[in-house]
Motif scaffolding. Sequence first.
Motif, PDB file in Angstrom:
ATOM      1  N   ASP A  42       1.949   3.936   3.128  1.00  0.00           N
ATOM      2  CA  ASP A  42       0.915   4.844   2.592  1.00  0.00           C
ATOM      3  C   ASP A  42       1.553   5.979   1.768  1.00  0.00           C
ATOM      4  O   ASP A  42       1.585   5.895   0.534  1.00  0.00           O
ATOM      5  CB  ASP A  42       0.064   5.399   3.741  1.00  0.00           C
ATOM      6  N   HIS A 100      -6.122   0.038   4.709  1.00  0.00           N
ATOM      7  CA  HIS A 100      -6.332   0.382   6.124  1.00  0.00           C
ATOM      8  C   HIS A 100      -7.269  -0.656   6.778  1.00  0.00           C
ATOM      9  O   HIS A 100      -6.803  -1.673   7.228  1.00  0.00           O
ATOM     10  CB  HIS A 100      -6.845   1.819   6.332  1.00  0.00           C
ATOM     11  N   HIS A 103       0.850  -1.203   0.000  1.00  0.00           N
ATOM     12  CA  HIS A 103       0.000   0.000   0.000  1.00  0.00           C
ATOM     13  C   HIS A 103       0.881   1.248   0.000  1.00  0.00           C
ATOM     14  O   HIS A 103       1.331   1.714   1.050  1.00  0.00           O
ATOM     15  CB  HIS A 103      -0.896  -0.032   1.248  1.00  0.00           C
ATOM     16  N   HIS A 122      -9.787   1.514  -0.236  1.00  0.00           N
ATOM     17  CA  HIS A 122      -9.587   2.198   1.036  1.00  0.00           C
ATOM     18  C   HIS A 122     -10.914   2.200   1.794  1.00  0.00           C
ATOM     19  O   HIS A 122     -11.943   2.618   1.242  1.00  0.00           O
ATOM     20  CB  HIS A 122      -9.183   3.650   0.815  1.00  0.00           C
ATOM     21  N   HIS A 134       1.114   4.998  -2.193  1.00  0.00           N
ATOM     22  CA  HIS A 134       0.639   5.911  -3.248  1.00  0.00           C
ATOM     23  C   HIS A 134       1.863   6.504  -3.938  1.00  0.00           C
ATOM     24  O   HIS A 134       2.714   7.110  -3.259  1.00  0.00           O
ATOM     25  CB  HIS A 134      -0.211   7.019  -2.642  1.00  0.00           C
TER      26      HIS A 134
HETATM   27 ZN    ZN Z   1      -3.668   4.906   1.190  1.00  0.00          ZN
END
Ligand code: ZN
Length: 325
Positions: free
Chosen positions: A271, A214, A10, A190, A12
């Motif tokens: 993240d 998450h 995970h 998400h 971005h």
């Molecule tokens: Zn995220």
Amino acid sequence: MDGLPKVELHLHLEGAAPPAFIAGLAKEKHLDIAGVFDERGNYRYKDFWDFLKVYEAATSALQSPRDYQRLVLAVLEESAKSGVVYCETFVSPDFCGGRDVGAWKEYLHAMQEAADEAERDLGVTLRGIITCIRHFGPEKARETARCAAETAGSWIVGFGIAGDEKIGVPKDFRWSFDCAREAGLRLTAHAGEWGGPESVRDAVHDLGVERIGHGVRAIEDLALVDELAETGIVLEVCPGSNVTLGIYKTFRDHPIAELDRRGVKVTISTDDPPFFHTTMAREYDELHKAFDWDEGQFRRIARQSLDAAFCDADTKARIGKLLEA
Ligand code: ZN
Ligand code: ADE
């Protein structure tokens, strides 16, 4: 724990951009995005919603396939320093050519070239998950899903949704997820970051995802926790992100250990690491300090993460050998 081989599911891509990298691009392009940075050159934001705005402002400095090629290399250099051997990153045609399929293919080609180079030189394997942005709405998500369907394959391996979880409900995006699934993509969403347990349940039931980004607020509903454990839904847990954004006060207050004890398949990710002042190495260190997790526990979670990865079996077998090192 720095030397342990790690798997990150995970991340971005734009959110992993080092601030100095974005500042350098902005300077080259004579863009004024000074408000994005604080006096020390770190990203500046007040809360999650401001973070989303700053994220998009920083991303405005990324304007071409070449910029994304450089970004992938910059990001994977950081991953390699933390011992990451396999990573899945969220990529968004929204930011790469405005969801035009032809333009998106050029961005994708550039990212793949950089990923090949990083695999050769840094020993990190990267795969992409195309991600629609919830607050851009279901119509744009459909265009994103079409880009995903056109480029599904051995590198683009999944489809997901990020953005403001408070806007709309998962089933608004059902068409896009069905389109991606039919193209052979694996699915994640998400949920359970800003929404409560019901948001996790809705993502699982209404979108048919096999992983949740998450998902930690599932802990507020133990029947849901049992369901996640029984069905083997995987949580892409990002403890440092949750602590920095104030969902939990400290790592010790984070429910990752409790979810793990209750049989939920948890994984560990960063993240948007520079935004949240973290790295994979730091996540491991903090979890070790908070829960006394030892090497065996981290190795088990890395293997669990690889099992939940969306890449093909040959890639998994190759990475599996690295995890035994
Ligand atoms: Zn995220
Ligand atoms: N986009 C980038 N980071 C995100 C996060 N943590 N939650 C939702 N959308 C995001």
